[in-house]
Write an enzyme that holds these catalytic residues in place. Structure first.
Site, PDB file in Angstrom:
ATOM      1  N   GLY B 102       0.834  -1.124  -0.040  1.00  0.00           N
ATOM      2  CA  GLY B 102       0.009  -0.057  -0.094  1.00  0.00           C
ATOM      3  C   GLY B 102       0.919   1.260   0.119  1.00  0.00           C
ATOM      4  N   CYS B 103       0.286   2.390   0.292  1.00  0.00           N
ATOM      5  CA  CYS B 103       0.964   3.383   0.197  1.00  0.00           C
ATOM      6  C   CYS B 103       1.874   3.958   1.509  1.00  0.00           C
ATOM      7  CB  CYS B 103       0.183   4.787   0.085  1.00  0.00           C
ATOM      8  SG  CYS B 103      -0.938   4.990   1.309  1.00  0.00           S
ATOM      9  N   VAL B 104       1.400   3.230   2.714  1.00  0.00           N
ATOM     10  CA  VAL B 104       1.889   3.354   3.953  1.00  0.00           C
ATOM     11  C   VAL B 104       2.312   2.062   4.686  1.00  0.00           C
ATOM     12  CG1 VAL B 104       1.447   5.561   4.918  1.00  0.00           C
ATOM     13  CG2 VAL B 104       0.081   3.730   5.226  1.00  0.00           C
TER      14      VAL B 104
END
Lengths: 412, 104
Positions: B102-104
């Protein structure tokens, strides 16, 4: 009299509006700008997150499209049927044909509940809620008003989705909202993700991994939904696991516009494959895709659209002058992440650098904490809505560099 | 990041055992990586591994489950049968590619 040249932009969302407004001032005389948009309203989509909790008024997230597009730009109210790249024409749903010299596809990405069996049943927008549309977020607000406890399940169907941290933010805000209403003890809060955890990047996992346990939120990871059974109120995965819910908040598959597929311009999710540094569509020299509509491997988010448009504008002026494009987009994104209790986190990253801890030099507001909770970040997020309407969309510089900087960051 | 030896080849791996440099992967490594993931490779697995390698080389990222299913004509259910529990992660692991993130 020079022959007119046509720039046609499809979509007047975040990327489309910014690009036409910033190019209108800078494009030389023979160029005309047309923007095609089927909706007469424009939503501040980050506001959808706050609607279900009554933390923002519906009128604060919605404006008329016409008022957001500068004079001197032709706004065409129509859907797009297909693009004929061989003839350099856009065919509109009402039968009109628009010739183009350069085309920008900025039609974004849309939640598609029709892609997962059982989602669009009788309980859609009731027990099966969502907050990725204006109508869905308002329906969910009405559901939460009558919520008295039980299993509240927040669920991501599949990635990529726009604003990929929004489901996690929703979960944190729900936790806070339930506590304030005295319902937290009576509610099981579950976060369901197809990834192997709520946080998947090493630094973020180390910095934030404890947040969910701290808040008593259960994570159901590696869950790929196959269908929703509304009768039994369960999510069923491809490997036959089940997650029961009383109130579901699902994030459906997100897909690019159907005309992209019809035109032979899309990948398996209707995203336009482009050069990740210039946004030029693969194999073409007169079609670009900006914002969520392209397949660039960074978050689908307004901040990415914003930084992309700045790079694209400079490149486009070189491109139409027959020169090579010299500006490079690095995948820069920054996002505020609401974590509840009036606090938020801030992420800043690009194609090559994961979100790191440290501080971020935000113009005017000052240094903000990266990957750590603070009140200033929350206020920054709230202030951003005003910047969006009054600076970002009109194309006024915010003083943020499009390229990511390592200043203030702690290396991984 | 640490260096380890898989099927006689020195490779760099991260905390989870994923190769950190896709260039260090070769077909010799796949059976051993599969064994570590609790799998034994059949031609059906190999067809998918080769697609993942080619797609990653062309696009610079690990394809999603949907992309693998669509491009190879393999139903998602079958991907779960071939790589039980966590097909996206296991396919990436055996192919020497980064896991889906994911993005984090």
């Amino acid at each position: 009299m020079e022959t007119p040249r046509n720039l046609v932009v499809l979509g007047a969302g975040t990327a489309g509006t910014m690009v036409v407004n910033s190019l209108r001032r800078r494009l030389p005389a023979p160029w005309r700008i047309t923007v095609v948009e089927q909706h007469d309203t424009h939503d501040y989509q980050p506001g959808y997150l706050f609607l279900p909790f009554g933390a923002i008024a519906p009128e604060q997230v919605r404006r008329r499209t016409r008022g957001l597009v500068h004079d001197g730009i032709d706004l065409v109210r129509a859907g797009v049927e297909r693009v004929d790249t061989a003839e350099h024409e856009v065919h509109l749903a009402d039968g009109r044909v628009l010739p183009y010299d350069q085309l920008v596809i900025a039609t974004g990405t849309t939640p598609r509940p029709d892609q997962t069996q059982g989602t669009l049943g009788p309980q859609w927008h009731r027990e099966v809620g969502e907050f990725y549309t204006y109508e869905g977020a308002l329906a969910l607000r009405d559901r939460l008003e009558t919520f008295t406890g039980g299993r509240l399940v927040v669920h991501i169907t599949e990635l990529p989705i726009k604003c990929p941290v929004a489901p996690l933010e929703f979960t944190f805000l729900a936790d806070d909202w339930l506590r304030r209403r005295g319902l937290r003890e009576r509610t099981e809060l579950v976060f369901v993700t197809p990834l192997d955890g709520a946080f998947t990047k090493p630094v973020a996992s180390r910095a934030l991994g404890g947040l969910l346990a701290e808040k008593g939120i259960t994570v159901e990871a590696d869950f790929m939904v196959e269908h929703i059974d509304q009768e039994r109120r369960v999510l069923v995965s491809y490997d036959e696991r089940e997650v029961a819910y009383d109130q579901l908040v699902t994030v459906p598959v997100n897909m690019g516009a159907d005309f992209v597929a019809v035109s032979g311009l899309g990948d398996e999710l209707n995203y336009v494959p482009v050069d990740r540094h210039t946004f030029l569509a693969d194999g073409l020299d007169d079609v670009f895709a900006l914002g969520d509509a392209s397949n660039i491997p960074t978050s689908k988010a307004g901040s990415v659209a914003h930084f992309s448009v700045e790079v694209f504008t400079e490149n486009f002026l070189e491109h139409i002058a027959g020169r090579p494009m010299t500006h490079v987009f690095d995948g820069h994104a920054n996002c505020f992440v609401e974590s509840g209790h009036g606090k938020a986190l801030l992420l800043d990253f690009n194609y090559d650098t994961e979100p790191l801890t440290g501080t971020f030099p935000f113009p005017v507001v000052g240094p903000l904490t990266l990957l750590g909770e603070s009140r200033a970040n929350h206020l920054g997020k709230l202030a951003f809505r005003h910047l969006y309407w009054n600076a970002l969309l009109p194309g006024r510089p915010l003083g943020l560099r499009p390229q990511m900087s390592m200043a203030g960051k702690h290396p991984a | 990041m640490t260096t380890t030896t898989i099927a006689g080849h020195p490779v760099d791996v991260n905390d989870e055992g994923f190769l950190t440099d896709p260039q260090q992967w070769s077909e010799d490594l796949a059976p051993e990586l599969a064994r570590l993931a609790g799998l034994s490779l059949t031609e059906d697995h190999w067809r998918l591994i080769r697609f993942l390698r080619e797609d990653h080389a062309a696009r610079g990222e690990t394809p999603t489950l949907r992309r693998v299913a669509t491009a190879t004509g393999t139903p998602v259910k079958e991907l779960f049968a071939l790589f039980p529990g966590k097909p996206a992660k296991k396919m990436a692991y055996v192919s020497g590619l980064p896991k889906p993130k994911g993005c984090v």
